[in-house]
Design a protein around this motif. Structure first.
Motif, short mmCIF file in Angstrom:
data_model
loop_
_atom_site.label_atom_id
_atom_site.label_comp_id
_atom_site.label_asym_id
_atom_site.label_seq_id
_atom_site.Cartn_x
_atom_site.Cartn_y
_atom_site.Cartn_z
N ALA A 183 -2.26 -9.97 7.11
CA ALA A 183 -3.18 -8.84 6.99
C ALA A 183 -2.55 -7.55 7.50
O ALA A 183 -2.74 -6.47 6.92
N GLU A 184 -1.77 -7.65 8.58
CA GLU A 184 -1.20 -6.45 9.20
C GLU A 184 -0.01 -5.90 8.43
O GLU A 184 0.24 -4.69 8.43
N ASP A 185 0.75 -6.77 7.78
CA ASP A 185 1.98 -6.37 7.09
C ASP A 185 1.93 -6.85 5.64
O ASP A 185 2.90 -7.39 5.12
N PHE A 186 0.79 -6.63 5.00
CA PHE A 186 0.51 -7.21 3.70
C PHE A 186 1.52 -6.79 2.64
O PHE A 186 1.97 -7.61 1.84
N ARG A 195 -3.16 -4.80 -3.18
CA ARG A 195 -3.33 -4.28 -1.82
C ARG A 195 -4.65 -4.75 -1.25
O ARG A 195 -5.54 -5.18 -2.00
N LEU A 196 -4.77 -4.66 0.06
CA LEU A 196 -6.04 -4.94 0.72
C LEU A 196 -6.88 -3.66 0.71
O LEU A 196 -6.37 -2.56 0.94
N THR A 197 -8.18 -3.82 0.45
CA THR A 197 -9.05 -2.65 0.34
C THR A 197 -10.15 -2.63 1.39
O THR A 197 -10.92 -1.68 1.45
N GLY A 198 -10.22 -3.69 2.21
CA GLY A 198 -11.35 -3.81 3.13
C GLY A 198 -12.56 -4.43 2.49
O GLY A 198 -13.62 -4.53 3.11
N GLY A 199 -12.43 -4.87 1.25
CA GLY A 199 -13.54 -5.44 0.50
C GLY A 199 -13.61 -6.96 0.61
O GLY A 199 -12.77 -7.60 1.26
N PRO A 200 -14.56 -7.57 -0.07
CA PRO A 200 -14.80 -9.01 0.05
C PRO A 200 -13.69 -9.87 -0.55
O PRO A 200 -13.62 -11.07 -0.26
N LEU A 201 -12.85 -9.29 -1.40
CA LEU A 201 -11.77 -10.08 -2.01
C LEU A 201 -10.50 -10.13 -1.17
O LEU A 201 -9.55 -10.83 -1.54
N ASP A 202 -10.47 -9.42 -0.05
CA ASP A 202 -9.25 -9.40 0.75
C ASP A 202 -8.84 -10.80 1.21
O ASP A 202 -7.66 -11.15 1.19
N GLY A 306 -1.06 5.66 -7.87
CA GLY A 306 -1.49 4.31 -7.55
C GLY A 306 -0.90 3.82 -6.25
O GLY A 306 -0.57 4.61 -5.35
N LEU A 307 -0.74 2.50 -6.13
CA LEU A 307 -0.22 1.91 -4.90
C LEU A 307 1.19 2.40 -4.61
O LEU A 307 1.53 2.70 -3.45
N LEU A 308 2.04 2.50 -5.65
CA LEU A 308 3.40 2.97 -5.43
C LEU A 308 3.40 4.38 -4.85
O LEU A 308 4.16 4.68 -3.92
#
Length: 340
Positions: A183-186, A195-202, A306-308
């Motif tokens: 989680a810390e170094d995803f 990416r992690l979003t803080g949502g329920p799918l993380d 985006g993420l990049l």
């Protein structure tokens, strides 16, 4: 000793004065290896040339002139290209160096199909074969003394740099790091897939990522590489969490690090900061307190989204003028260790 050191630095300065432009050529791909981009001192006139998204002022296929006799190999990051290090190359060329950049297999801007530990395993040998190729090329062989080669790498290329400085790592150590810090170094563990979003799918993303990592990266065989020609190394924002830190307490060659405190792709406390904490002989060449993971890309790729873009675009408040000073410090590091 100091007299020889200053003589070496003076030679670098004089080499920079002696030529007018930076030449650009490419050694062709050979076997499984991609092409090697070469920047070098030239007296031929330079012209603006389009390469990818970038406009470079270079002398394409210009006639090479002798510099200081030393080669620097640059190892690009994941999905990287030779053009994003053209500004560092120019600083090195101005100091008299010839610069070679191998295109790493399946982890470059044309083919990013296999980044991570698979690429990290083969990259050091690709660097060594790039040195071999430079030694065979009739244009450059007589100008180079390959007993003392410098090596710079960024991100995944920084991992390559640490390997060639004597660091040992294994895919299993990468797996163990992700087990402990997914989680810390995803982004270290999954790259650009998601990416992690803080949502329920993380939680699902973390579980799936670890399933894949356990399937692919459970080999605990230490990877250790050595090329006696490499005499000085700089690692920029390196991937380092999977290294046995005992192997980096006293690296085999002078090792410098460049860090960016706002790096959100390779969180410093898991990577570069760990190396600096244990290494007894390393030099902290430069730190960029407001710089992100893409700070050392110069010229910086335009229009990243985006993420990049989130990971490589400059954080608010970062002044790109800092990069020029970092380049000068990298050149000075190589001058101290390669030219005396």
């Amino acid at each position: 000793m100091h007299r020889f050191r200053w003589a070496g630095l003076l030679l670098a300065l004089l080499c920079g004065i002696a030529h007018a432009s930076m030449g650009l050529t490419e050694l062709p791909a050979s076997g499984d290896d991609g092409p090697v981009t070469v920047y070098y001192p030239s007296n031929d006139a330079s012209h603006p040339v389009k390469r990818g998204r970038f406009l470079l002022d270079v002398a394409v296929e210009g006639h090479p002139v002798a510099g200081n006799g030393r080669l620097i190999v640059i190892s690009h990051g994941s999905g990287g290209a030779p053009w994003v290090h053209a500004d560092l190359a120019r600083n090195l060329v101005d100091a008299g160096y010839i610069v070679a950049m191998p295109l790493h297999k399946a982890d470059n801007y044309l083919d990013s199909s296999d980044p991570g530990p698979d690429s990290w395993t083969i990259r050091p040998a690709e660097v060594s074969r790039a040195i071999d190729a430079m030694g065979r090329d009739a244009r450059f062989a007589s100008m180079l003394r390959l007993d003392k080669v410098g090596m710079f790498g960024i991100s995944a290329g920084g991992h390559t740099a640490l390997s060639l400085a004597g660091g040992r790592w294994s895919p299993a150590r990468f797996m163990q790091h992700c087990d402990a810090h997914i989680a810390e170094d995803f982004q270290t563990c999954v790259g650009l897939i998601t990416r992690l979003t803080g949502g329920p799918l993380d939680g699902v993303k973390e579980w799936l990522a670890l399933r894949v990592i356990h399937h692919r990266f459970d080999d605990d065989t230490p990877r250790a590489t050595f090329d006696p020609r490499i005499a000085a190394v700089v690692a920029g924002v390196p991937a380092a969490a999977d290294f046995d830190m005992d192997s980096l307490v006293r690296p085999a060659v002078p090792l410098g690090l460049v860090t960016a405190e706002q790096d959100r792709w390779l969180i410093p406390r898991f990577h570069a900061d760990r190396v600096l904490a244990v290494c007894q002989t390393c030099e902290h060449v430069a730190d960029m307190p407001t710089g992100g993971h893409g700070a050392l890309l110069s010229p910086h790729p335009p229009g990243l989204t985006g993420l990049l873009g989130d990971l490589l675009n400059d954080p608010p408040g970062f002044d790109r003028a800092e990069v020029a000073e970092v380049h000068r410090k990298i050149v000075a590091f190589f001058g101290r260790h390669l030219l005396p």
